[in-house]
Design an enzyme around this catalytic site. Structure first.
Site, PDB file in Angstrom:
ATOM      1  N   CYS A 153      -3.632  -1.373   1.770  1.00 23.63           N
ATOM      2  CA  CYS A 153      -2.582  -2.401   1.760  1.00 23.63           C
ATOM      3  C   CYS A 153      -1.351  -1.977   2.550  1.00 23.63           C
ATOM      4  CB  CYS A 153      -2.183  -2.732   0.333  1.00 23.63           C
ATOM      5  SG  CYS A 153      -3.522  -3.515  -0.563  1.00 23.63           S
ATOM      6  N   HIS A 154      -0.801  -0.837   2.188  1.00 23.25           N
ATOM      7  CA  HIS A 154       0.427  -0.427   2.857  1.00 23.25           C
ATOM      8  C   HIS A 154       0.368   1.001   3.359  1.00 23.25           C
ATOM      9  CE1 HIS A 154       1.429  -3.656  -0.038  1.00 23.25           C
ATOM     10  NE2 HIS A 154       1.927  -4.186   1.053  1.00 23.25           N
ATOM     11  N   GLY A 155      -0.863   1.549   3.436  1.00 23.05           N
ATOM     12  CA  GLY A 155      -1.055   2.829   4.116  1.00 23.05           C
ATOM     13  C   GLY A 155      -0.627   4.068   3.361  1.00 23.05           C
TER      14      GLY A 155
ATOM     15  N   TYR B 294       7.589 -10.218   3.769  1.00 22.26           N
ATOM     16  CA  TYR B 294       6.594  -9.170   3.560  1.00 22.26           C
ATOM     17  C   TYR B 294       6.842  -8.021   4.544  1.00 22.26           C
ATOM     18  CZ  TYR B 294       1.891  -7.429   2.378  1.00 22.26           C
ATOM     19  OH  TYR B 294       0.831  -6.686   1.938  1.00 22.26           O
ATOM     20  N   ARG B 298       7.826  -4.023   3.734  1.00 24.75           N
ATOM     21  CA  ARG B 298       7.075  -2.858   4.181  1.00 24.75           C
ATOM     22  C   ARG B 298       7.832  -2.025   5.211  1.00 24.75           C
ATOM     23  NH1 ARG B 298       1.231  -5.023   5.758  1.00 24.75           N
ATOM     24  NH2 ARG B 298       2.472  -6.115   7.295  1.00 24.75           N
TER      25      ARG B 298
END
Lengths: 189, 417
Positions: A153-155, B294, B298
């Protein structure tokens, strides 16, 4: 009531003030008592909480394999680690970790009081936003930089002990509450 | 409402009604409300949004007649709507595409407000109510996306509810309370359905306040000066009802294009897989309308920081009326700030592009290793916030604005409006 009840020449609270405060206080308690069930009904129900523990038979796993079992709606990873993976986990300088924990801290002793470092039991939920990290047998090198698990998902990268090494996740993959109930069976939860 | 009532009942029955319940008078005065005569098509989105809200509520009530909020049945019930329910093939995509169209319209409406300075005195509260509507829309959209119980539904919901787990101390208990269990499950789906049904009516109430406020302070306009005389305004009906009707027809063409020819183009293929708590899709992405936020989430390596920045990106909109210190409303008369706004718009698109891609992939192949999406989104996030602070407050003080026309009428007649 007579007029003398409405005020007090010394500026002290009168009976009427007392009635106002008592009414407001009763109403506040009543509103709180009514609100509590409205709010609490959203918590986990009794049947959900009752389904909170499972038993896992470890004898089914052979070296290099990983078992995924659903527990409380989340997967539990049971990994039969190879010697190379155990050595890699031990070789890490604990002080350099984001969530410092030795490999040994991530185990529970079995019935004979010994830690079996081959069988790693963790909750397979990334501590970032709850995705399932990948890293089943044969995929390890391709996915994670540290030989363990990788969250797509976000590494976030986890090592062979499930400890966070790189990426946004703040903590190691959690170790669930579990106990050995025989040499080969554990009870999770 | 501005001005006094112009309604004169013609027939005895109308007079009888007017004396007892002046509902016709209310409607006539409401629709005849004086609007600046220079409104362009960017001002048609209020009408378009009303249509979107109505369409979502009508299709939504119908879908709820056929949908089952149960983890074992939800996915199949949505497929059944699309395959077996009479005209379900039309109504389900209308609702799903409708959500995208609603957001498309609301973004244009908001950017229009930002460009023409519609949030400035005396329209601060109008703008804030609008921001609240947007916030509730986002909640509604998120809850609704969970209902089909596909892979993206499930994992999107997992990621979003995971935000609450990041709150220090109370996070985990709060998250369990919200989900009604240890993880997303049947209790979660049922409460999401209940709330998804409720929130549109909250939006209706907020829209009522929004429309009341705009009727009270009057509409802003492309040159951002207040109407001064009667010749500066036109009654909303028939002038702007006709203009809005044309805009709505064009908007519906685009809507229909998606509903009939590309019903799944705006969704994600993974959502045609049943939700599976054991497997995360390789690449979780939200619906397109959440992508910029989003990307902001991130852009930072820290979980709590990311969440705070993401919510901050929405929260900053609420204080925009006080961050923009300029007296002149419309960007038409702000030669430098206008460009900062256009860059802001471009950065919004760039953030959306970053949100759709993996953070570590290469976005721009420059230098030795190229620039990853993570770094592009960091730059765009920085600009996003910099636009609100310090760019807007500083530009308000130092920018030399162009001279404003004397009146709307003069500007219209000289062709400048």
């Amino acid at each position: 009531m007579s007029d003398t009840d409405k005020f007090d020449e010394n500026g002290e609270p009168t009976r009427r003030d007392f009635i106002y405060i008592a009414t407001a206080a009763t109403a506040a308690v009543g509103a709180g008592a009514f609100a509590w069930p409205l709010v609490t009904q959203m918590s986990a129900a009794a049947d959900t909480r009752a389904a909170g523990s499972i038993e896992i038979d470890l004898s089914k796993i052979s070296e290099g394999q990983q078992l995924k079992v659903l527990w409380r709606g989340k997967p539990v990873f049971v990994r039969f680690r190879t010697q190379a993976e155990i050595d890699a986990a031990d070789a890490v300088d604990v002080a350099s970790l984001r969530d410092p924990q030795t490999d040994d801290d991530r185990f529970v002793p079995n019935t004979s009081g010994v830690i079996d470092k081959r069988l790693l039991v963790m909750v397979g939920v990334c501590t970032h936003f709850g995705c399932i990290p990948v890293g089943e047998q044969g995929k390890i090198d391709a996915q994670g930089k540290f030989g363990g698990w990788y969250c797509p998902c976000h590494g976030s990268h986890y090592d062979t002990s499930g400890r966070i090494r790189q990426g946004p996740a703040p903590l190691n993959l959690p170790i669930p509450e579990y106990t050995y109930i025989s040499d080969t069976v554990i009870k999770v939860g | 409402m501005s001005g006094h009532s112009t309604y004169e009942p013609k027939y005895a029955a109308e007079r009888w009604l007017d004396k007892r319940l002046p509902i016709v008078r209310f409607g006539v005065d409401f629709m005849g409300f004086p609007s600046p005569r220079n409104l362009n098509y960017w001002y048609a989105f209020g009408g378009i949004l009303t249509l979107c809200l109505m369409a979502q509520i009508i299709t939504g009530i119908i879908l709820a007649m056929h949908y089952t909020p149960d983890v074992d049945l939800a996915f199949d019930s949505v497929q059944r709507i699309r395959r077996d329910v009479p005209f379900g093939w039309l109504l389900q995509p209308m609702h799903a595409v409708g959500a995208s169209m609603f957001f498309l319209a609301v973004y244009i409406h908001m950017f229009r407000g930002m460009f023409y300075g519609s949030y400035k005195n005396p329209r601060e509260l109008l703008w804030i109510i609008g921001c609240l509507i947007y916030l509730v829309m986002m909640a509604t959209g998120f809850l609704g996306y969970t209902l089909p119980w596909g892979q993206m539904s499930f994992w999107g919901a997992t990621v979003i509810t995971g935000f609450f787990g990041a709150i220090p101390v109370v996070g985990e208990s709060l998250q369990q309370w919200l989900l009604g269990g240890y993880s997303i499950g049947n209790p979660t789906l049922q409460r999401f359905f209940s709330l998804h049904y409720l929130l549109p009516f909250i939006i209706c109430a907020l829209v009522g306040l929004h429309v009341w406020a705009v009727h009270h302070v009057g509409q802003n306009n492309p040159i951002g000066i207040e109407p001064k005389s009667k010749s500066d305004t036109l009654p909303f009906h028939p002038f702007y009802t006709m203009k809005d009707a044309f805009a709505i027809a064009v908007f519906l063409l685009i809507f229909a294009l998606f509903v009939f020819y590309l019903p799944d183009a705006l969704g994600h293929a993974d959502n045609y897989q049943r939700a599976n708590p054991m497997v995360t899709p390789p690449h979780i992405v939200p619906e397109w309308y959440f992508l910029p936020f989003y990307a902001i989430l991130r852009a930072v390596p820290d979980k709590l920081m990311g969440i705070m920045l993401m919510f901050g990106a929405i929260a900053v909109l609420f204080v925009l009326p006080w961050l923009d210190t300029a007296k002149v409303r419309s960007m038409r008369f702000r030669p430098i700030t206008r460009w900062f706004f256009i860059i802001f718009l471009v950065m919004g698109f760039i953030l959306g592009w970053c949100g759709a891609n993996s953070p570590d992939d290469i976005a721009i192949p420059i230098g030795e290793h190229g620039m990853s999406f993570k770094w592009v989104s960091r730059i765009a996030t920085l600009y996003y916030f910099a636009y609100f602070f310090p760019i807007l407050p500083i530009m308000g003080w130092i920018e030399k604005t162009k001279p404003l026309p004397d009146s709307i009428t003069k500007a219209v007649l000289s062709g400048d409006a």
